[in-house]
Design an enzyme around this catalytic site. Structure first.
Site, PDB file in Angstrom:
ATOM      1  N   ASP A 298       0.870  -1.171   0.000  1.00  0.00           N
ATOM      2  CA  ASP A 298       0.000   0.000   0.000  1.00  0.00           C
ATOM      3  C   ASP A 298       0.913   1.228   0.000  1.00  0.00           C
ATOM      4  OD1 ASP A 298      -2.139   1.691  -0.071  1.00  0.00           O
ATOM      5  OD2 ASP A 298      -3.239   0.734   1.549  1.00  0.00           O
TER       6      ASP A 298
HETATM    7  C1  NOJ Z   1      -3.968   3.938   0.098  1.00  0.00           C
HETATM    8  C2  NOJ Z   1      -5.180   3.075   0.220  1.00  0.00           C
HETATM    9  O1  NOJ Z   1      -5.143   2.355   1.426  1.00  0.00           O
HETATM   10  C3  NOJ Z   1      -5.322   2.085  -0.929  1.00  0.00           C
HETATM   11  O2  NOJ Z   1      -6.524   1.417  -0.796  1.00  0.00           O
HETATM   12  C4  NOJ Z   1      -5.220   2.797  -2.236  1.00  0.00           C
HETATM   13  O3  NOJ Z   1      -5.404   1.898  -3.293  1.00  0.00           O
HETATM   14  C5  NOJ Z   1      -3.861   3.474  -2.321  1.00  0.00           C
HETATM   15  N1  NOJ Z   1      -3.742   4.439  -1.246  1.00  0.00           N
HETATM   16  C6  NOJ Z   1      -3.643   4.162  -3.657  1.00  0.00           C
HETATM   17  O4  NOJ Z   1      -4.415   5.278  -3.759  1.00  0.00           O
END
Ligand code: NOJ
Length: 765
Positions: A298
């Site tokens: 993430d």
């Molecule tokens: C953080 C989020 O937790 C995740 O779900 C998302 O896909 C990413 N950022 C990218 O934006």
């Protein structure tokens, strides 16, 4: 989401010709390349790559023009240079056919091996045409609906040059304080699994190389929804049994459905951040389940190993993550340290090769090596986004997601003529809130508002008055910043009361702004914020015919409201066609059939709240005696249970039958029930089957959903609904650490929600 200057567009002044497909035509899917052929191509390419080029494939950077996490540091020009040198395998948040085309050219035309980048984006519930937030969509209890919305979202996203969506989120959420409840399918593993698999099918279709599909991403692996106190990014400490029985089944099913990628979760589990959990990544995902796609971290979750306190620096963080099986580094700039570590012999090159192989495999499957520009077609983009059929699908999915929570005295459906309707509340006129959080590239203020929907539906729009009431949000509304609620300025209440007094019926929109939910939107209170309750009380005092339309992204605490107003319609954040879909329900053009995918609490103090809890050694008994597992100030039960939802007709359940009272080890058990429409209009009912394993080697939930079926029944008609159970449906992660069904006695219920139903019993031999 605020647009930042698209540095890619500014920095790149390349003229394009000849790489665009014929106007509006989807590219023909690449010839069906067999898995073996792809493996050969991957190996051949890998053999040509330098260590630096390999590590480049593991890097993912965000475009600065739209950010879905904390702003990155670093130099933008540096990123451009990296792309040109083949040191960036993927970008996120670059969107639009033209921008992706230009960005792709940077990589393909300048780098030695011409390896295309893969473009990812959070296409969570639509790209431009917005569908209901996933929690709302789960209320349809209709996997076909989820597949349809994902298919349309994929078609639009792919036409805008994207290859990959960071969806579906399949985190089970039992705590409505967590803002990301809106992004998943609620509290139940069985329902969540059905919806997640349907979304993956919708996104990926049968052929990843088609320019109408995108790669999906099963996220967040794992247990992100179990953050302590419902606080985003917080610590998770759950047992292996809960992990296996509750959290992991949707991910396993996603792998079985061929999901292309998986995303790490930010949280730790029992002291181990998921990003470096060898147990989760190598043992279970890539080992037990044989996942052959790639795992993306993430946003900076590799870099966050430092504040987690398990890595001293980026080098150590990178080493731990690649060793555990995280393949791509999203916006962490940690994996760039791996080159030196491999050269020093601290990290094995085989680990890098494995990660690169997985990423290349998906790029081949997407057809990117056949034509790196095939997704980026401005003409097709123009013809696809917001097309009439996409909007029609959005309306269909939206009305199927609505749940009728209360309808005393049959106030609903409303008549289209002869009634003076007062529409009250800021949310009712909002063309933005219904778009929801995580709205991808939706144009701000582009939804059909509730007010507009009502005005279009009635025969005389002049009979509809609108009063905004007091301001709800004061100050800025944005994806990244905290909201502030008006709690002091009562201007507007008097006007709303006057409008209510003159009306035959009041439709009030209450609930949450869309930016009250989503990532980083945890709350300690989940009732009506600002002056909403005060407004409702004032209006209700002068007119009892109040229909509340709730707009929200999490279960709300609405105990006071439910004790007063006659009608409550749960309308979530329903997307582009919200107002039309709600009007379809309010005026009876569509008979609501949605059921709650989450329990609605009586009080926030009940959280986490979920129907499939354990019995404990002291289940609630005599409520006047304290020595039971109960609250002293509230019942344990929810205000509205999981699976609950009304219709404009009524149903009765009769003649629950089983083919036998025993189920053999390799046998099947047929269960049937008769459901009668006892009202006067046609309606759909979601017939639900729950089980309880009475004695297990580990304690078992008091009820677990194991099947459901949505049936349309005409007035007076009776339909028989059948379920087939096998021992596989009874299996769980036992005290022996095995996934199996244990012989013994089971209870079974078939009914309209998790709190009601006809009951039977059988024995597994
Ligand atoms: C953080 C989020 O937790 C995740 O779900 C998302 O896909 C990413 N950022 C990218 O934006």
């Amino acid at each position: 989401m605020k647009r930042f200057v698209n540095y890619l567009l500014i920095a790149v002044a390349i003229a394009f010709s000849g790489c665009v497909k014929k106007a509006g035509e989807p590219a023909a899917p690449a010839a069906n390349v067999s898995g073996q052929e792809i493996e050969k191509k991957v190996d051949a390419l890998l053999a040509k790559m330098t260590l630096e080029e390999k590590i480049g494939q593991l890097n993912q950077y965000t475009s600065r023009w739209e950010m879905t996490g904390p702003a990155p540091g670093g130099d933008e020009n540096q990123v451009l240079q990296e792309i040109k040198s083949g040191r960036v395998g993927s970008m996120l948040n670059v969107t639009g056919a033209q921008a992706t085309l230009e960005a792709q050219k940077l990589a393909v035309e300048n780098s030695r091996l011409k390896i295309p980048m893969i473009f990812g984006y959070d296409v969570i519930h639509g790209y431009k045409t917005m569908f209901p937030i996933p929690l709302g969509e789960a209320a349809s209890w209709d996997p076909q609906v989820a597949e349809l919305s994902a298919r349309v979202a994929a078609k639009e996203a792919a036409a805008a040059g994207l290859h990959w969506t960071f969806a579906p989120m399949m985190d089970i959420s039992r705590d409505a304080r967590w803002g990301r409840v809106m992004e998943g399918s609620g509290e139940d593993t069985f329902l969540g699994t059905q919806m997640a698999v349907a979304r993956i099918k919708g996104f990926q279709g049968d052929n990843l190389a088609s320019t109408e599909t995108v790669a999906a991403c099963a996220k967040h692996y794992a247990a992100y929804g179990f953050a302590e106190g419902g606080r985003d990014y917080n610590t998770v400490d759950i047992s292996e049994a809960t992990l296996r029985n509750v959290v992991l089944p949707p991910f396993k099913a996603a792998v079985e459905a061929g999901v292309a990628t998986v995303m790490n979760s930010f949280n730790e589990i029992g002291g181990m951040p998921a990003t470096i959990s060898t147990h989760l990544l190598r043992d279970i995902l890539k080992g037990e389940w044989g996942f052959d796609g790639f795992v993306v971290s993430d946003w900076n979750s590799i870099g966050e190993l430092i504040p987690h306190g398990v890595a001293a620096n980026k080098e150590e963080a990178a080493r731990l993550a690649i060793t555990a099986g995280s393949d791509m580094d999203m916006e962490g700039a940690c994996y760039i340290t791996l080159k030196e570590q491999v050269e020093k012999g601290v990290v094995k090159e085989a680990l890098i090769d494995d990660a690169v192989r997985r990423i290349l495999r998906i790029k081949f499957r997407l057809g990117l090596f056949d034509d790196p520009y095939q997704y980026s077609d401005p003409e097709r983009e123009k013809n696809t986004l917001l097309s009439p059929e996409n909007l029609a699908a959005a309306r269909e999915v939206a009305r199927k997601s609505i749940v009728l929570l209360k309808n005393e005295g049959g106030l609903l459906p409303l008549k289209k003529e002869g009634q003076r309707i007062a529409v009250i509340g800021e949310l009712a006129a909002s063309k933005d809130v219904p778009l929801g959080s995580w709205r991808a590239s939706a144009d701000p203020n582009s939804a059909v508002s509730l007010l507009e929907g009502i005005q279009k539906a009635v025969s005389n729009p002049a009979a509809v008055t609108f009063a905004k009431g007091p301001d709800y949000i004061v100050g800025q509304r944005a994806f990244q910043t905290k909201l502030q609620y008006n709690t002091t300025n009562r201007q507007g209440i008097a006007e709303a009361v006057a409008a209510a007094r003159n009306a035959s019926v009041v439709v009030m929109a209450l609930g949450e702004d869309c930016f009250q939910t989503g990532e980083g939107r945890s709350q300690t209170e989940i009732g009506l914020k600002g002056l909403q309750q005060e407004l409702l009380d004032a209006v209700y005092q002068v007119n009892k015919n109040v229909v509340v339309v709730l707009m929200n992204g999490r279960p709300l605490e609405i105990t006071r409201m439910a004790g007063t107003v006659p009608s409550i319609v749960e309308a979530w954040h329903l997307g582009s066609e919200a107002g039309n879909a709600i009007a379809d329900v309010l005026f009876g053009d569509y008979n609501p059939a949605g059921k709650l995918p989450v329990s609605f609490p009586r009080a926030v103090g009940q959280l986490p709240l979920y129907y499939n809890h354990k019995n404990t050694g002291r289940p609630t008994g005599d409520e006047n005696v304290v020595f039971w597992s109960q609250y002293n100030d509230q019942p344990n039960t929810p205000l509205f249970p999981f699976g609950y939802g009304l219709s404009y007709t009524t149903f009765s359940y009769e003649e629950l039958k089983m083919s036998s009272e025993t189920l053999a080890k390799n046998g099947t058990l047929q269960v049937s029930v008769k459901v009668k429409n006892t009202g006067s209009v046609a309606g759909e009912e979601v017939v639900q089957l729950y089980l309880r394993d009475l004695v297990g080697s580990l304690t078992r939930p008091v009820k677990e959903l194991k099947g459901f079926e949505k049936v349309m029944i005409q007035p007076g008609e009776t339909k028989e609904v059948q379920f087939t159970l096998t021992p596989a449906d009874l299996a769980f992660f036992t005290a022996q650490g095995k996934w199996e069904a244990e012989p013994g006695d089971f209870k079974l219920w078939v009914g309209p929600n998790s709190a009601e139903g006809l009951e039977a019993a059988f024995t597994l031999q």
